[in-house]
Design an enzyme around this catalytic site. Structure first.
Site, PDB file in Angstrom:
ATOM      1  N   ASN A   1      -3.565 -74.751 -15.459  1.00  0.00           N
ATOM      2  CA  ASN A   1      -3.978 -74.198 -14.170  1.00  0.00           C
ATOM      3  C   ASN A   1      -3.099 -74.771 -13.078  1.00  0.00           C
ATOM      4  O   ASN A   1      -3.381 -75.817 -12.514  1.00  0.00           O
ATOM      5  CB  ASN A   1      -5.464 -74.505 -13.947  1.00  0.00           C
ATOM      6  CG  ASN A   1      -5.986 -73.886 -12.660  1.00  0.00           C
ATOM      7  OD1 ASN A   1      -5.206 -73.521 -11.787  1.00  0.00           O
ATOM      8  ND2 ASN A   1      -7.297 -73.787 -12.549  1.00  0.00           N
TER       9      ASN A   1
ATOM     10  N   CYS B   1      -4.834 -72.856  -8.822  1.00  0.00           N
ATOM     11  CA  CYS B   1      -5.989 -72.946  -7.947  1.00  0.00           C
ATOM     12  C   CYS B   1      -5.537 -73.353  -6.547  1.00  0.00           C
ATOM     13  O   CYS B   1      -4.960 -74.421  -6.371  1.00  0.00           O
ATOM     14  CB  CYS B   1      -6.992 -73.953  -8.502  1.00  0.00           C
ATOM     15  SG  CYS B   1      -8.470 -74.067  -7.472  1.00  0.00           S
TER      16      CYS B   1
ATOM     17  N   CYS C   1      -9.371 -26.729  -0.377  1.00  0.00           N
ATOM     18  CA  CYS C   1      -9.446 -27.408   0.924  1.00  0.00           C
ATOM     19  C   CYS C   1     -10.857 -27.324   1.481  1.00  0.00           C
ATOM     20  O   CYS C   1     -11.505 -26.283   1.404  1.00  0.00           O
ATOM     21  CB  CYS C   1      -8.456 -26.750   1.883  1.00  0.00           C
ATOM     22  SG  CYS C   1      -8.609 -27.331   3.582  1.00  0.00           S
TER      23      CYS C   1
ATOM     24  N   CYS D   1      -5.985 -34.446   6.908  1.00  0.00           N
ATOM     25  CA  CYS D   1      -4.531 -34.356   6.721  1.00  0.00           C
ATOM     26  C   CYS D   1      -3.864 -34.121   8.063  1.00  0.00           C
ATOM     27  O   CYS D   1      -2.847 -34.739   8.386  1.00  0.00           O
ATOM     28  CB  CYS D   1      -4.185 -33.223   5.753  1.00  0.00           C
ATOM     29  SG  CYS D   1      -4.902 -31.618   6.207  1.00  0.00           S
TER      30      CYS D   1
ATOM     31  N   CYS E   1       8.314 -31.701   7.114  1.00  0.00           N
ATOM     32  CA  CYS E   1       7.607 -32.629   6.220  1.00  0.00           C
ATOM     33  C   CYS E   1       8.611 -33.556   5.537  1.00  0.00           C
ATOM     34  O   CYS E   1       9.591 -33.093   4.947  1.00  0.00           O
ATOM     35  CB  CYS E   1       6.824 -31.838   5.167  1.00  0.00           C
ATOM     36  SG  CYS E   1       6.023 -32.883   3.933  1.00  0.00           S
TER      37      CYS E   1
ATOM     38  N   CYS F   1       5.949 -37.809   2.750  1.00  0.00           N
ATOM     39  CA  CYS F   1       5.516 -39.217   2.747  1.00  0.00           C
ATOM     40  C   CYS F   1       4.268 -39.458   1.909  1.00  0.00           C
ATOM     41  O   CYS F   1       3.936 -40.593   1.608  1.00  0.00           O
ATOM     42  CB  CYS F   1       5.295 -39.698   4.176  1.00  0.00           C
ATOM     43  SG  CYS F   1       3.805 -39.064   4.959  1.00  0.00           S
TER      44      CYS F   1
END
Lengths: 413, 482
Positions: free
Chosen positions: A132, A135, A342, A348, A375, A378
């Site tokens: 470990n 931590c 839709c 949107c 557009c 993206c």
């Protein structure tokens, strides 16, 4: 039925689902119940010099109706004596010889201390050790846990100490609280680690009680940073796993940890180069029983995709991760709306309008319309859309020659 | 009427009149609020006559900003609490929520709205800053939904508003006319009190009299009355602005409408409708013949044993008010309640869910039956009807009570007395600023639209406040959801 058996650094498990070192693996009776539920392995709650814990210890963030998408804790390693833990490990392993039990260890940064605990632990029948080094709270203030993992030299050194005496495979658990995960990973490998596991929890303050102005979790009016885990950390873990998957020098198996809640999360970790996965928060939320669907779902997935064994998908997506500079600048997608699906929530529209490139308008019936030349592809509209199948991102380039930023800049030079 | 004894115990009746949509618990409200998609230019908001920004107030519930949530609601609808109880949301906001959607069940907008409005009402939170007086006063006749709404908006603009109300309690139909299982009288009065705290003065038990005698008294439910005695001084007066009744031979609780106009810079008429229409058949004067509003009002008192109730009740009409009557008659314990309608199920004007409610209350329906006589010897014994299915069959529906629920009369006498122009249906004619044919006098609500929902009246009150302000200050005010 695909074969879910995994071989992780020589350790065989019935399936790739291990419980991470944490409260669900605190003691023998718990681990045994977990095995009964179907877990393939368990990394025992970290052994070391027993500590004293505080109350309270956990805090979470919710999102809407989803509880605990992120969990933070300030609990330390085991508060039970080494002898009791080792006795239970031995009993458990005897009862469940086919299941994997890994002993997580953390002691002060002294060679003798590490030698001693390894020697005491390894004749329990356990299958391996997990060191470990991750931590991030409490123990790190004592020079342990993340204090080790954050310094590659220490990581290497302590791994070497353990390897000097260990007869079992050694997994080094890494902390994500570093700027680059690769150097500590390489250091562990250099020190002889047989495998790596990541991520441990992330430094965090989960929130503040805005009435009392005391951060969570409240310990008599004060708070300390804790370790963050749960579904919200999965993307960070996936990135770190994939970075090690892509690194040529880190050529040991990886146990993926971080926000895994169902079989799909597990598949993602496997695809990005994990050889198995460890789970904690989802079990703390819903109990051991969640492994049933993990196994079932993974099985169905492998069957559906025609894979005979879980090993067949490990690392399948690693080669699909590259540097930004290698991405194809000629690839073009645009959003297209399917009016049939839709619901006219217009999310949107507002997302594109205020958060992207203003390419939505409405037709005479009130359906969103994308101005395709505007557009940029993206994905934002498709991401915010609540209606399945209402927005599709569709490729519009001619699929011709690839062009990357790296190529462009090397041509310029 | 106390001879009408219910067949149910008080406990049973109380249970029958428990709220049909109880208040959401905190957990329920949060869960429901978090389900909202937070639509942009949301269909629910567009479907609300007052255009409450529904996603906004729901988001605020989810973010534990209940005061902010209540403000969004009351900003667009000063009686948003009442509307949360009584709005026909199935055909308004919640209907729009599922018009095209992912799931079959809409967000419980009404119950969420009530969750927020209750927070403001229960905690006596004043949501709006009331400015200094702007020096102008407005008189509002009738304290129903339209009047309350107009009063609230005008107060927020600094007007000194006085509401004249004939009844002893304010709120109009919100207080006296809503089915008790949807909203109690106290719910309405609590909302009135909130508006009162905005500086609105309510003059209760005050009749506004337009001074001209009409053939038949119209009653005066919302504070208007045609004078019982001939007073030909109606219309223009000689500048007298004294409101003291004795100067006009008025009863002590009466105010002359012309005086009221003279004593305010503007007047808003929100007088609603008059008495229930008569059936126009023999026997309407028999004992056991009631009007729908009379019956509903009796229920609103919650003195269950004082409510007139027959063993077999025939309710004539099939509108939403008729449903309110049949369901409440059933809930009071009448064993047999019938809805009698001249046309078919398809033609009934009650909303589908109201019909379903009546059906689930085991109301019986008598379609295509036109009452031609109420038969009885002093008391109702049967409703005689003619079948409208082409058979012309005459038949009797045995009953001991007939309740008329076929719409309300217009307050024609008052308008005639005041010289206010009405259309062929007796509705007050207004221009786009909500002004009537009388100078300084605006109108809105049922008296203009002929009878619609409380939420429509609320929007009318808002429009009128805007119209009044434009008339007096030349300013356009953009109230939320105008």
């Amino acid at each position: 039925m695909a074969d879910l058996t995994t071989n992780f650094a020589g350790i065989t498990s019935p399936n790739p689902f291990w419980l991470a070192s944490a409260p669900p693996t605190n003691m023998g009776s718990m681990v045994e119940r977990a095995f009964d539920a179907g877990w393939g392995g368990a990394v025992w709650k970290t052994l070391g010099e027993p500590i004293v814990n505080v109350s309270s210890r956990l805090a979470a963030i919710d999102d809407g109706n989803s509880r605990m998408i992120g969990l933070n804790n300030i609990e330390l390693i085991t508060d039970r004596s080494l002898e009791v833990n080792l006795k239970e490990i031995a009993e458990c392993k005897k009862k469940y010889p086919d299941h994997t039990v890994i002993i997580s260890l953390m002691v002060e940064s002294k060679r003798e201390a590490w030698h001693e605990i390894v020697k005491k632990s390894q004749d329990t029948g356990a299958d391996g050790f997990e060191l470990n080094f991750g931590c991030p709270h409490g123990m790190s203030e004592r020079g342990m846990g993340a204090a080790m993992g954050q310094v590659p030299e220490y990581t290497c050194m302590v791994t070497e100490w353990v390897k000097e005496v260990s007869e079992l495979p050694v997994i080094v658990k890494l902390t994500p609280n570093v700027t680059d995960i690769v150097p500590p990973a390489r250091a562990a490998v250099k020190g002889g680690a047989d495998a790596l596991s990541l991520i441990n929890t992330i430094n965090s303050i989960i929130g503040v009680d805005i009435d009392t102005m005391i951060p969570y979790p409240n310990v008599n009016g004060m708070a300390a940073h804790g370790g963050y885990c749960g579904p919200a950390v999965k993307p960070i873990a996936l990135n770190m796993v994939s970075e090690l998957g892509r690194d040529g020098e880190v050529n040991v198996p990886i146990s993926g940890i971080g926000g895994i809640s169902d079989w799909r999360d597990a598949v993602e970790f496997l695809l990005l180069g994990s050889n198995n996965v460890q789970v904690c928060t989802a079990v703390m939320h819903y109990g051991y029983r969640i492994v049933e669907d993990m196994i079932d779902g993974l099985n169905n997935y492998l069957d559906d995709k025609g894979f005979k064994s879980v090993h067949d998908i490990i690392g399948k997506s690693v080669e699909r991760v590259t540097d930004w500079g290698n991405l194809d600048l000629n690839y073009e997608v645009v959003a297209r709306v399917n009016n049939e699906n839709c619901v006219k929530c217009n999310l949107c529209y507002v997302a594109c309008e205020d958060g992207a490139h203003q390419c939505f308008s409405f037709d005479k019936d009130g359906y969103p319309v994308v101005d395709e030349p505007e557009c940029v592809g993206c994905n934002l509209c498709a991401l915010v859309c609540p209606a399945p199948g209402a927005i599709a991102m569709e490729r519009i380039d001619d699929g011709g020659e690839k062009r990357t930023w790296k190529e462009m800049t090397s041509e310029d030079a | 009427m106390s001879k009408y004894k219910s067949r149910l115990t008080t406990e049973e009746i109380e249970a029958n009149f428990a709220e049909i949509d109880p208040k959401l618990s905190e957990a329920e409200a949060l869960f429901e609020a978090n389900k909202c998609l937070y639509c942009y230019d949301a269909p629910c908001t567009n479907a609300c006559p007052t255009h409450i920004d529904v996603p906004s107030f729901i988001k605020k519930i989810a973010s534990d900003n209940l005061r902010g949530s209540a403000r969004v609601i009351f900003d667009a609808n000063p009686i948003g609490g009442s509307c949360a109880h009584v709005c026909p949301v199935e055909v308004l906001c919640e209907g729009a929520c599922v018009e095209k959607t992912l799931v079959e069940k809409p967000i419980q907008i009404a119950r969420l709205q009530r969750y927020a409005t209750d927070h403001a009402i229960d905690n006596s939170i004043d949501l709006f800053e009331i400015p200094e007086s702007n020096g102008k006063t407005v008189g509002i006749v009738g304290s129903g939904p339209a009047g309350l709404s107009c009063a609230a908006y005008l107060s927020r603009l600094g007007y000194k508003v006085t509401v004249y109300e004939k009844r002893e309690k304010a709120g109009g139909l919100d207080t006296y006319g809503m089915a008790e299982y949807k909203m109690t009288q106290q719910d309405s009065l609590d909302e009135v009190e909130m508006i009162e705290r905005m500086g609105v003065e309510f003059r209760l038990n005050t009749v506004v009299n337009s001074g001209k005698q009409e053939g038949r008294s119209e009653g005066a439910q919302d504070g208007v009355s045609a004078a019982e005695q001939d007073r030909e001084t109606a219309g223009k007066r000689d500048g007298e602005t004294n409101l003291k009744p004795e100067t006009r031979n008025l009863k002590p609780n009466e105010i002359d409408f012309t005086d009221l106009i003279d004593s305010h810079e503007a007047v808003f008429l929100s007088v609603g409708l008059g008495k229930t229409n008569d059936l126009g058949v023999p026997g309407e004067d028999l004992e056991g013949v009631l009007e729908s509003l009379e019956f509903i009002e009796a229920v609103k008192s919650r003195n269950w044993n004082e409510v007139p109730l027959g063993d077999a009740v025939a309710v004539v009409g099939a509108g939403n008010t008729a449903v309110d009557v049949v369901t409440q008659a059933k809930r009071l314990g009448s064993p047999k309640v019938m809805m009698v309608y001249r046309r078919t199920r398809r033609d009934m004007s009650a909303f589908d869910y109201e019909y379903e409610l009546a059906k689930s209350d085991a109301v019986e329906f008598v379609w295509q039956a036109s009452p031609i006589e109420i038969v009885g010897n002093g008391k109702v014994e049967a409703l005689r009807c003619k079948k409208n299915d082409g058979s012309e069959e005459i038949f009797d529906i045995p009953c001991d009570m007939v309740i008329k629920a076929i719409g309300q009369k217009k307050r024609t006498a008052f308008y005639d007395g005041a010289g206010i122009e009405t259309d062929e249906k007796g509705r007050v004619v207004i221009d786009e600023s909500m002004k009537t044919s009388l100078d300084k006098v605006f109108a809105g609500g049922d008296c203009v639209n002929g009878g619609a929902e409380a939420v429509d009246a609320s929007q009318a009150g808002k429009k009128a406040a805007s119209g009044i302000h434009r008339a007096l200050f030349g300013e356009d005010i953009e109230f939320a959801g105008l």
